[in-house]
Motif scaffolding. Structure first.
Motif, PDB file in Angstrom:
ATOM      1  N   ALA A 150       6.636  -7.594  21.850  1.00 59.20           N
ATOM      2  CA  ALA A 150       7.745  -6.298  21.170  1.00 59.20           C
ATOM      3  C   ALA A 150       8.166  -6.881  20.049  1.00 59.20           C
ATOM      4  O   ALA A 150       8.670  -5.115  19.519  1.00 59.20           O
ATOM      5  CB  ALA A 150       8.969  -6.865  22.851  1.00 59.20           C
ATOM      6  N   ASP A 151       8.294  -7.638  19.099  1.00 57.85           N
ATOM      7  CA  ASP A 151       8.736  -7.739  17.617  1.00 57.85           C
ATOM      8  C   ASP A 151       7.323  -8.146  16.762  1.00 57.85           C
ATOM      9  O   ASP A 151       7.632  -8.300  15.746  1.00 57.85           O
ATOM     10  CB  ASP A 151       9.470  -8.793  17.852  1.00 57.85           C
ATOM     11  CG  ASP A 151       8.635 -10.456  17.913  1.00 57.85           C
ATOM     12  OD1 ASP A 151       7.703 -10.344  18.478  1.00 57.85           O
ATOM     13  OD2 ASP A 151       9.766 -11.109  17.479  1.00 57.85           O
ATOM     14  N   GLU A 152       6.109  -6.821  17.428  1.00 60.54           N
ATOM     15  CA  GLU A 152       4.948  -7.631  16.243  1.00 60.54           C
ATOM     16  C   GLU A 152       5.105  -6.428  15.552  1.00 60.54           C
ATOM     17  O   GLU A 152       6.215  -5.212  15.340  1.00 60.54           O
ATOM     18  CB  GLU A 152       3.336  -7.037  17.614  1.00 60.54           C
ATOM     19  CG  GLU A 152       2.950  -8.134  17.109  1.00 60.54           C
ATOM     20  CD  GLU A 152       1.140  -7.692  17.807  1.00 60.54           C
ATOM     21  OE1 GLU A 152       0.942  -7.522  17.777  1.00 60.54           O
ATOM     22  OE2 GLU A 152       1.311  -8.135  19.282  1.00 60.54           O
ATOM     23  N   VAL A 153       4.262  -6.479  14.154  1.00 56.99           N
ATOM     24  CA  VAL A 153       4.060  -6.019  12.894  1.00 56.99           C
ATOM     25  C   VAL A 153       3.435  -5.157  12.881  1.00 56.99           C
ATOM     26  O   VAL A 153       2.098  -5.558  13.651  1.00 56.99           O
ATOM     27  CB  VAL A 153       4.500  -6.950  12.108  1.00 56.99           C
ATOM     28  CG1 VAL A 153       4.125  -6.024  10.401  1.00 56.99           C
ATOM     29  CG2 VAL A 153       5.782  -7.625  11.083  1.00 56.99           C
ATOM     30  N   GLU A 154       3.042  -3.646  13.000  1.00 57.75           N
ATOM     31  CA  GLU A 154       2.493  -2.870  12.921  1.00 57.75           C
ATOM     32  C   GLU A 154       1.091  -2.910  11.689  1.00 57.75           C
ATOM     33  O   GLU A 154       1.413  -3.501  10.642  1.00 57.75           O
ATOM     34  CB  GLU A 154       2.434  -1.484  12.172  1.00 57.75           C
ATOM     35  CG  GLU A 154       2.667  -0.845  13.175  1.00 57.75           C
ATOM     36  CD  GLU A 154       2.179   0.273  14.601  1.00 57.75           C
ATOM     37  OE1 GLU A 154       0.987   0.008  13.829  1.00 57.75           O
ATOM     38  OE2 GLU A 154       2.736   0.326  15.966  1.00 57.75           O
ATOM     39  N   ILE A 155      -0.231  -2.962  12.025  1.00 52.25           N
ATOM     40  CA  ILE A 155      -1.011  -3.955  11.392  1.00 52.25           C
ATOM     41  C   ILE A 155      -2.362  -2.692  11.449  1.00 52.25           C
ATOM     42  O   ILE A 155      -2.702  -3.031  12.784  1.00 52.25           O
ATOM     43  CB  ILE A 155      -1.345  -5.186  11.993  1.00 52.25           C
ATOM     44  CG1 ILE A 155      -0.224  -6.426  11.076  1.00 52.25           C
ATOM     45  CG2 ILE A 155      -2.452  -6.042  10.901  1.00 52.25           C
ATOM     46  CD1 ILE A 155      -0.812  -7.077  11.479  1.00 52.25           C
ATOM     47  N   ASP A 156      -3.083  -2.593  10.502  1.00 51.80           N
ATOM     48  CA  ASP A 156      -4.442  -1.617  10.659  1.00 51.80           C
ATOM     49  C   ASP A 156      -5.082  -2.297   8.970  1.00 51.80           C
ATOM     50  O   ASP A 156      -4.232  -3.089   8.749  1.00 51.80           O
ATOM     51  CB  ASP A 156      -4.446  -0.589  10.622  1.00 51.80           C
ATOM     52  CG  ASP A 156      -3.694   0.240   9.817  1.00 51.80           C
ATOM     53  OD1 ASP A 156      -3.030  -0.504   8.617  1.00 51.80           O
ATOM     54  OD2 ASP A 156      -2.812   0.844   9.866  1.00 51.80           O
ATOM     55  N   SER A 157      -6.480  -1.547   9.158  1.00 50.97           N
ATOM     56  CA  SER A 157      -6.907  -2.317   8.097  1.00 50.97           C
ATOM     57  C   SER A 157      -6.924  -1.583   7.045  1.00 50.97           C
ATOM     58  O   SER A 157      -7.262  -2.394   5.654  1.00 50.97           O
ATOM     59  CB  SER A 157      -9.182  -1.819   8.542  1.00 50.97           C
ATOM     60  OG  SER A 157      -8.206  -0.036   8.757  1.00 50.97           O
ATOM     61  N   SER A 158      -5.804  -0.467   6.808  1.00 48.48           N
ATOM     62  CA  SER A 158      -5.395   0.474   5.432  1.00 48.48           C
ATOM     63  C   SER A 158      -4.629  -0.663   4.924  1.00 48.48           C
ATOM     64  O   SER A 158      -4.662  -1.091   3.637  1.00 48.48           O
ATOM     65  CB  SER A 158      -4.839   1.653   6.351  1.00 48.48           C
ATOM     66  OG  SER A 158      -6.221   2.595   6.279  1.00 48.48           O
TER      67      SER A 158
END
Length: 294
Positions: free
Chosen positions: A8-16
């Motif tokens: 629930a407390d995850e940080v948004e992560i993507d390749s950009s």
């Protein structure tokens, strides 16, 4: 596209995001290829392979971020003493407005994790894991407390809650009896030793049927050696457990507490990840079955 969340407390992560972090903090690596490492074995970090020889490791949650400094400080000391390859931290990334946690760049280690690619020679694995744990325990025990290095009683409330949540999908009476038997085992009174503390199939890499590396030392530290007997139930079968025990100096009480730690892990994983990560939840159920059958 963002990475699928497990917490629930995850940080948004993507390749950009990852590309921007590299450009700002490690520009010498910013032009290398980035490839998301897709695996259901890891639950605490998101991994991007960087070029051919490195990997960017980003904690999913604030609670997992302490592992960056822990590994950066201790892995270089532990590595020369161990018979398997372990991660080598090449760079320690700083928090930013877009990603408010510490992160790291490590050397890439070849191999398939034993959770999702379980084709490993179990007899060799039992002996090799015993050797690894024996070597780790010989390192001077100066370090932080391990994640699973304290008394089993600290996990009592969570275990009982998991048994209730899992309801009729497990043998709740047998699980409760096994847990209470583990709690009644005498606590560790010896000197603390170094522990990996998270020796699960997803943290073991293999090539050509043999173990080659142990990864994810984010839970490592010193404490009761019982938790590092968990591979007996998380990785091995009843047939190969004696091979493991022959490599490691383990008294009956330590073995019994290790069985309790395996049960604690199995119940928690089956409960928490039932929807979030079915592969990891299935591992938890298998471990519970192994413990109760032992």
């Amino acid at each position: 596209m963002s990475v699928s969340k497990l917490h629930a407390d995850e940080v948004e992560i993507d390749s950009s995001l990852v590309g921007g972090l590299l450009a700002a903090q490690f520009p010498r690596w910013a032009d290398l290829s980035l490839t998301l490492v897709t695996s259901q074995a890891g639950t605490s970090n998101v991994l991007y392979r960087l070029g051919e020889d490195m990997v960017v490791r980003l904690p999913r949650t604030p609670g997992a971020a302490d592992s960056v400094a822990l590994e950066s400080r201790w892995l270089s000391r532990l590595a020369p003493e161990l018979p398997f390859a372990v991660p080598e931290v090449l760079g320690e990334g700083l928090p930013t407005d877009g990603y408010p946690l510490q992160w790291s760049v490590c050397r890439w280690l070849d191999g398939d994790d034993v959770l999702t690619n379980p084709d490993v020679d179990e007899h060799h694995a039992a002996i090799d894991l015993g050797r690894f744990i024996g070597a780790l325990r010989k390192v001077d025990a100066e370090g932080p407390p391990a994640f699973r290095g304290g008394p089993l009683a600290t996990r009592d409330a969570g275990v009982r809650a998991a048994v209730r949540d899992l309801g009729g999908t497990i043998d709740a009476a047998a699980a409760t009896a096994a847990w209470e038997k583990a709690l009644a085992t005498p606590e560790w009174t010896g000197d603390p030793v170094w522990l990996h503390s998270d020796l699960l199939p997803g943290n073991l890499l293999a090539r050509d049927g043999r173990l080659t590396a142990v990864i994810d030392f984010g839970a490592c530290g010193v404490g009761d050696p019982a938790c590092d007997t968990m591979p007996v139930w998380t990785v091995l079968s009843a047939e190969t457990r004696p091979l493991f025990r022959a490599q490691v100096d383990v008294d009956d009480a330590t073995w019994a507490r290790g069985r309790g730690w395996a049960l604690c892990f199995g119940l928690g994983a089956a409960d928490y990840y039932e929807v979030r990560n079915p592969v990891f939840a299935a591992l938890g159920r298998r471990v519970v079955g192994e413990v109760l059958a032992d």
